[in-house]
Design a protein around this motif. Sequence first.
Motif: not given
Length: 292
Positions: A51-65, A67-75
Amino acid sequence: MEIFNAITYFFEKYFAFPSISVTDIVEIVIISFLFYEFIIWIKRTKAWTLVKGIAVVLIFTLLALIFNLTTILWIAEKTFNVGVIAIIIVFQPELRKVLEQLGRKNIFGTLFPGDESKNVSQRFKDITVNEIVKAVLEMSRDKTGALIVIEQEVILTDYERTGITIDAALSSQLLVNIFEHNTPLHDGAVIIRGDRIASATCYLPLSDNMELSKELGTRHRAAVGISEATDALTIVVSEETGKISITLGGKLLRDLDGESLKKKLVYVQNKSIDVKRFRFWKGRRGHEKTPD
């Protein structure tokens, strides 16, 4: 009159409470109970780390959203598509166990406790601490090898199943007898749950930590291994030297005396008494907590 109507309209529009039926209350209770059991299950298994690992991934995904980081959002999108299925496959044994525990739980007893109850939240009693210390010191003096695992929050059922069920009241004589040379139960680990010996001759995972001293034997590596995988405290008595060691959180402490060992046991004992009185018909609940 118009002012009164305006005030009434304002409160009806912005502060109107939805109508709640008996069905809604039942649904809220059921969902709350299932959510509570799910949280408890996560805390007691390796899923908490996930769960802690998923939370970290979600935080990075939110930042990618943001700042519109399309490659990270696609991954992230491609990963999430198979992530749920992967989690179910990886944690299939844990999910089966939590459903089994849910089936054995007294639901109505949990939701509606009795008139008065005394909940002792300590993991084991003072007499258990004394009996463990007494047995360990005796085995240390006689150079009897021992491996004792004390369960905390993470349930050790998987490791318990690898051994022989004992389910007996803990005593220093019984512990010494189990680890006596040339007895059927001396090889392997003993698992202690609360004030009882749950199982003996249990197999534990060996640590692959390369920083451990080469002079340490299988018992010490097994003790470190179980402390890396769970939150259990493990006591080791060396058969060669009689020295006492403990492991907790992947850390190994060596050359302990009786007083130091007792302090560590008291630390994991988590001693606190919580007295709760609940009278359903009077609608009154009191709390009293006595510190250690």
